[in-house]
Design a protein around this motif. Structure first.
Motif, short mmCIF file in Angstrom:
data_model
loop_
_atom_site.label_atom_id
_atom_site.label_comp_id
_atom_site.label_asym_id
_atom_site.label_seq_id
_atom_site.Cartn_x
_atom_site.Cartn_y
_atom_site.Cartn_z
N GLY A 56 0.80 -1.22 0.00
CA GLY A 56 0.00 0.00 0.00
C GLY A 56 0.83 1.27 0.00
O GLY A 56 0.31 2.36 -0.22
N VAL A 60 3.70 5.72 -2.79
CA VAL A 60 3.61 6.87 -1.89
C VAL A 60 4.89 7.71 -1.96
O VAL A 60 5.99 7.17 -2.03
CB VAL A 60 3.36 6.40 -0.43
CG1 VAL A 60 3.47 7.53 0.56
CG2 VAL A 60 2.00 5.73 -0.33
N SER A 91 -6.80 12.32 2.79
CA SER A 91 -5.62 11.58 2.35
C SER A 91 -5.84 10.06 2.26
O SER A 91 -5.08 9.36 1.61
CB SER A 91 -4.41 11.89 3.24
OG SER A 91 -4.67 11.55 4.57
N HIS A 92 -6.92 9.56 2.87
CA HIS A 92 -7.17 8.12 2.84
C HIS A 92 -8.43 7.74 2.07
O HIS A 92 -8.76 6.55 1.97
CB HIS A 92 -7.25 7.57 4.27
CG HIS A 92 -5.96 7.68 5.01
ND1 HIS A 92 -5.61 8.78 5.72
CD2 HIS A 92 -4.93 6.81 5.13
CE1 HIS A 92 -4.41 8.61 6.25
NE2 HIS A 92 -3.96 7.43 5.91
N THR A 94 -9.37 7.34 -1.00
CA THR A 94 -9.34 6.40 -2.13
C THR A 94 -8.43 5.19 -1.88
O THR A 94 -8.17 4.42 -2.81
CB THR A 94 -8.84 7.13 -3.40
OG1 THR A 94 -7.51 7.60 -3.17
CG2 THR A 94 -9.75 8.28 -3.77
N LEU A 95 -7.98 5.01 -0.67
CA LEU A 95 -6.99 3.97 -0.40
C LEU A 95 -7.57 2.63 0.05
O LEU A 95 -6.85 1.64 0.11
CB LEU A 95 -5.99 4.46 0.64
CG LEU A 95 -5.20 5.71 0.25
CD1 LEU A 95 -4.24 6.10 1.36
CD2 LEU A 95 -4.45 5.50 -1.06
N VAL A 97 -8.37 1.43 2.99
CA VAL A 97 -7.63 0.91 4.15
C VAL A 97 -8.57 0.02 4.97
O VAL A 97 -9.67 0.44 5.35
CB VAL A 97 -7.08 2.06 5.02
CG1 VAL A 97 -6.40 1.51 6.27
CG2 VAL A 97 -6.13 2.93 4.20
#
Length: 140
Positions: A56, A60, A91-92, A94-95, A97
């Motif tokens: 992940g 970055v 900041s998260h 579209t990740l 998590v």
């Protein structure tokens, strides 16, 4: 009688030493800016070596991430810093998590704090401050 006087003197000296020793702030317990920088470096090394989550972080910008983490931890421990990054939700977003990803990162953070010799009580104080970010980081 002399033994009693000696014991009282030792106790008074010990109490005076405790009273005159200033308590360290959380920022100081983390080693101030230099200690936080070293902690973040230790954390990022662990994250990049962690097969559970390192994928992940492949794309970055690690320099930016490093700088934002230093700022964020510095703010959270009461240091004289300003966080200049995006919100955790931004900041998260579209990740994707997962809970497992989040827990792995927290484990890596705790291991990094242990490796840096940060007292457990100070670690817990930071973790309590970071915990509310969970809802903005982990995808529903």
């Amino acid at each position: 009688m002399r033994l009693r006087h000696l014991v009282l003197t030792v106790l008074l000296v010990a109490l005076a030493a405790c009273a005159s020793t200033p308590r360290q702030t959380l920022y100081q317990q983390f080693g101030e800016r230099a200690g936080i920088e070293a902690l973040v470096e230790e954390l990022l090394v662990r994250v990049l070596e962690d097969p559970r989550i390192n994928e992940g972080f492949a794309e970055v910008d690690l320099v930016n991430l490093n700088d934002r983490l230093v700022e964020q931890i510095c703010v959270e421990v009461g240091g004289p810093c300003t966080y200049t990054g995006k919100t955790m939700a931004e900041s998260h977003a579209t990740l994707a998590v997962t809970e497992a990803d989040f827990n792995a990162l927290v484990e890596d953070l705790v291991d990094a704090m242990d490796a840096r010799g940060i007292p457990r009580r100070a670690q817990n104080r930071l973790l309590v401050r970071l915990a509310p970010m969970h809802r903005d980081i982990v995808s529903p």
